[in-house]
Structure formats: structure tokens, C-alpha cells
Scaffold this motif. Sequence first.
Motif, PDB file in Angstrom:
ATOM      1  N   ASN A  45       0.842  -1.197   0.000  1.00 67.78           N
ATOM      2  CA  ASN A  45       0.000   0.000   0.000  1.00 67.78           C
ATOM      3  C   ASN A  45       0.875   1.245   0.000  1.00 67.78           C
ATOM      4  OD1 ASN A  45      -2.362  -1.546   0.119  1.00 67.78           O
ATOM      5  ND2 ASN A  45      -2.290  -1.629   2.345  1.00 67.78           N
ATOM      6  N   PHE A  46       0.312   2.328  -0.517  1.00 66.54           N
ATOM      7  CA  PHE A  46       1.047   3.578  -0.636  1.00 66.54           C
ATOM      8  C   PHE A  46       0.481   4.635   0.303  1.00 66.54           C
ATOM      9  CE2 PHE A  46       1.808   1.340  -4.535  1.00 66.54           C
ATOM     10  CZ  PHE A  46       3.154   1.569  -4.766  1.00 66.54           C
ATOM     11  N   LEU A  47       1.380   5.431   0.867  1.00 70.21           N
ATOM     12  CA  LEU A  47       0.963   6.505   1.754  1.00 70.21           C
ATOM     13  C   LEU A  47       0.311   7.615   0.944  1.00 70.21           C
ATOM     14  CD1 LEU A  47       2.380   7.785   4.894  1.00 70.21           C
ATOM     15  CD2 LEU A  47       2.249   9.487   3.102  1.00 70.21           C
ATOM     16  N   VAL A  48      -0.830   8.085   1.403  1.00 67.72           N
ATOM     17  CA  VAL A  48      -1.541   9.206   0.808  1.00 67.72           C
ATOM     18  C   VAL A  48      -1.660  10.281   1.879  1.00 67.72           C
ATOM     19  CG1 VAL A  48      -3.750   9.980  -0.157  1.00 67.72           C
ATOM     20  CG2 VAL A  48      -2.850   7.720  -0.763  1.00 67.72           C
ATOM     21  N   GLU A  49      -1.388  11.522   1.500  1.00 71.11           N
ATOM     22  CA  GLU A  49      -1.513  12.650   2.421  1.00 71.11           C
ATOM     23  C   GLU A  49      -2.786  13.428   2.113  1.00 71.11           C
ATOM     24  OE1 GLU A  49       3.133  13.907   3.025  1.00 71.11           O
ATOM     25  OE2 GLU A  49       2.013  14.912   1.458  1.00 71.11           O
ATOM     26  N   LEU A  61      -6.772  18.884  -0.973  1.00 68.08           N
ATOM     27  CA  LEU A  61      -6.800  17.686  -1.818  1.00 68.08           C
ATOM     28  C   LEU A  61      -5.879  16.604  -1.259  1.00 68.08           C
ATOM     29  CD1 LEU A  61      -6.780  19.115  -5.464  1.00 68.08           C
ATOM     30  CD2 LEU A  61      -8.730  18.383  -4.072  1.00 68.08           C
ATOM     31  N   PHE A  62      -6.011  15.391  -1.798  1.00 66.04           N
ATOM     32  CA  PHE A  62      -5.101  14.312  -1.461  1.00 66.04           C
ATOM     33  C   PHE A  62      -3.819  14.466  -2.271  1.00 66.04           C
ATOM     34  CE2 PHE A  62      -9.258  12.038  -0.889  1.00 66.04           C
ATOM     35  CZ  PHE A  62      -9.172  11.877   0.483  1.00 66.04           C
ATOM     36  N   ILE A 139      -2.733  11.307   7.162  1.00 66.44           N
ATOM     37  CA  ILE A 139      -2.057  10.339   6.307  1.00 66.44           C
ATOM     38  C   ILE A 139      -2.777   9.009   6.425  1.00 66.44           C
ATOM     39  CG2 ILE A 139       0.227  11.409   6.333  1.00 66.44           C
ATOM     40  CD1 ILE A 139       1.038   9.485   8.555  1.00 66.44           C
ATOM     41  N   MET A 140      -2.704   8.219   5.341  1.00 64.21           N
ATOM     42  CA  MET A 140      -3.279   6.874   5.337  1.00 64.21           C
ATOM     43  C   MET A 140      -2.558   6.060   4.278  1.00 64.21           C
ATOM     44  SD  MET A 140      -6.881   7.849   3.597  1.00 64.21           S
ATOM     45  CE  MET A 140      -6.885   9.391   2.694  1.00 64.21           C
ATOM     46  N   TYR A 141      -2.580   4.740   4.434  1.00 64.21           N
ATOM     47  CA  TYR A 141      -2.035   3.845   3.425  1.00 64.21           C
ATOM     48  C   TYR A 141      -3.189   3.231   2.656  1.00 64.21           C
ATOM     49  CZ  TYR A 141       2.777   3.970   5.080  1.00 64.21           C
ATOM     50  OH  TYR A 141       4.044   4.363   5.403  1.00 64.21           O
ATOM     51  N   GLU A 145      -5.023   0.811  -6.437  1.00 68.07           N
ATOM     52  CA  GLU A 145      -6.322   0.880  -7.117  1.00 68.07           C
ATOM     53  C   GLU A 145      -7.258   1.894  -6.444  1.00 68.07           C
ATOM     54  OE1 GLU A 145      -4.974  -2.048  -5.893  1.00 68.07           O
ATOM     55  OE2 GLU A 145      -4.139  -2.675  -7.816  1.00 68.07           O
ATOM     56  N   ASP A 146      -7.213   1.972  -5.121  1.00 69.91           N
ATOM     57  CA  ASP A 146      -8.056   2.927  -4.400  1.00 69.91           C
ATOM     58  C   ASP A 146      -7.590   4.368  -4.630  1.00 69.91           C
ATOM     59  OD1 ASP A 146      -9.499   0.795  -3.502  1.00 69.91           O
ATOM     60  OD2 ASP A 146      -8.803   0.913  -1.420  1.00 69.91           O
ATOM     61  N   ILE A 147      -6.287   4.555  -4.757  1.00 69.50           N
ATOM     62  CA  ILE A 147      -5.763   5.897  -5.031  1.00 69.50           C
ATOM     63  C   ILE A 147      -6.268   6.371  -6.390  1.00 69.50           C
ATOM     64  CG2 ILE A 147      -3.679   7.280  -5.408  1.00 69.50           C
ATOM     65  CD1 ILE A 147      -2.255   5.324  -3.433  1.00 69.50           C
ATOM     66  N   ILE A 148      -6.246   5.494  -7.373  1.00 70.84           N
ATOM     67  CA  ILE A 148      -6.717   5.860  -8.707  1.00 70.84           C
ATOM     68  C   ILE A 148      -8.210   6.217  -8.668  1.00 70.84           C
ATOM     69  CG2 ILE A 148      -7.070   5.011 -11.067  1.00 70.84           C
ATOM     70  CD1 ILE A 148      -4.134   5.806 -10.249  1.00 70.84           C
ATOM     71  N   LYS A 149      -8.985   5.526  -7.853  1.00 72.75           N
ATOM     72  CA  LYS A 149     -10.409   5.849  -7.715  1.00 72.75           C
ATOM     73  C   LYS A 149     -10.617   7.251  -7.141  1.00 72.75           C
ATOM     74  CE  LYS A 149     -11.873   1.062  -7.084  1.00 72.75           C
ATOM     75  NZ  LYS A 149     -12.328   0.058  -6.107  1.00 72.75           N
TER      76      LYS A 149
END
Length: 175
Positions: A45-49, A61-62, A139-141, A145-149
Motif C-alpha cells: 500500500n502507498f501513503l496518501v496525504e 486535496l489528497f 495520512i493513510m495507506y 487501485e483505491d488511489i486511482i479511484k
Amino acid sequence: MSSQELVDIVDENNEVIKTVTRAKMRKDQLPHRASYIALCNSKGNFLVEVRTLNKDYAPGLFDAVVGGVIQHGEDFDESAKRELLEEVGIDADLKEVEFHSLGNCKIVGKSKMRYFYGYLYLAKTDLITKRQASEVSGIMYLPFEDIIKLKDSTTHDSVVALLEIIKRAKEKKLL
């Protein structure tokens, strides 16, 4: 980075043509350099801010990657390491962190800014992170596929950078 810090402005060949304040770069949407670090954990999983509302670019925004504008004369690798430490509290020089430089790419934006150059990195770690409260609301991981959504709620450049980082990392068998 404060609005008065200096930023190198680049041409289409990524050559520095002048240096201006960050405020002028933002106001005139001038092409510059930025670092992008995709932070991946052992689950893939990738970290999203979540960007704070006081950011000068894309507030609220993310961000699909950690990163930011490279300061005037700053070493690209050091810029990436600085951003990783500042934004999420991870020291890329620790042995618990795999830190890979993946080169640069021209990023074409959706705004009036026609292009800028992103320096791409992949960091792999399970270290516990902390956020820089002045720039990062949360922050979240997430799985890729969820990031692209979420791309319509995510900064365009961070999605472009993440896609390129993943492509290059797979080519090098880092992911």
C-alpha cells in the motif's frame, strides 16, 4: 517553504533560466523542479496525504506521494529526503528504509503551467510515521487501485508522478 524562498525556473530542457521567489513562481505558474516520493509499506500500500487548507497549491486535496518544490540550488536527492522527513517523519538514511532514485520526468499539468520537472523516488518501509501538521492534515495507506479511484480529489501531478514511479520501479524490479 515560505513564499520568499527561492526557486529555480527551468526551460523545456530542464535547464535553469532564472531564479524567483516561490510566491512569483506560483503567481505566474512558472516551470520549476519538484521531488516526488512514493512511500510503500510491506503490504504494497502507498501513503496518501491530505493537504492542509492553507497550502498555496491544491489546498485540501489528497497527495498520492510525498514531496514538494526543490529549492534554489538544492540537491535533488537531499530535497526528497528533506521532504520525506519533514512531511511524514521518515529519515531515508535509516537502514529500515529502502530509498531509490528513479530519475526525472517532465510532468504536464492541468493548469496554465505547461510543464515542470519531477524527480522521482520510491521509499519502502514500515516505519511508523508522523505528519507535519502545518502541511499535512492526515495520512493513510491505500492500495494503488483505491488511489486511482480518488484521482479527481487528488493533485494531478502527484497521480502522474505515482504512475511513473510505479512503472519505473516495476521495470527495475523494486515492486
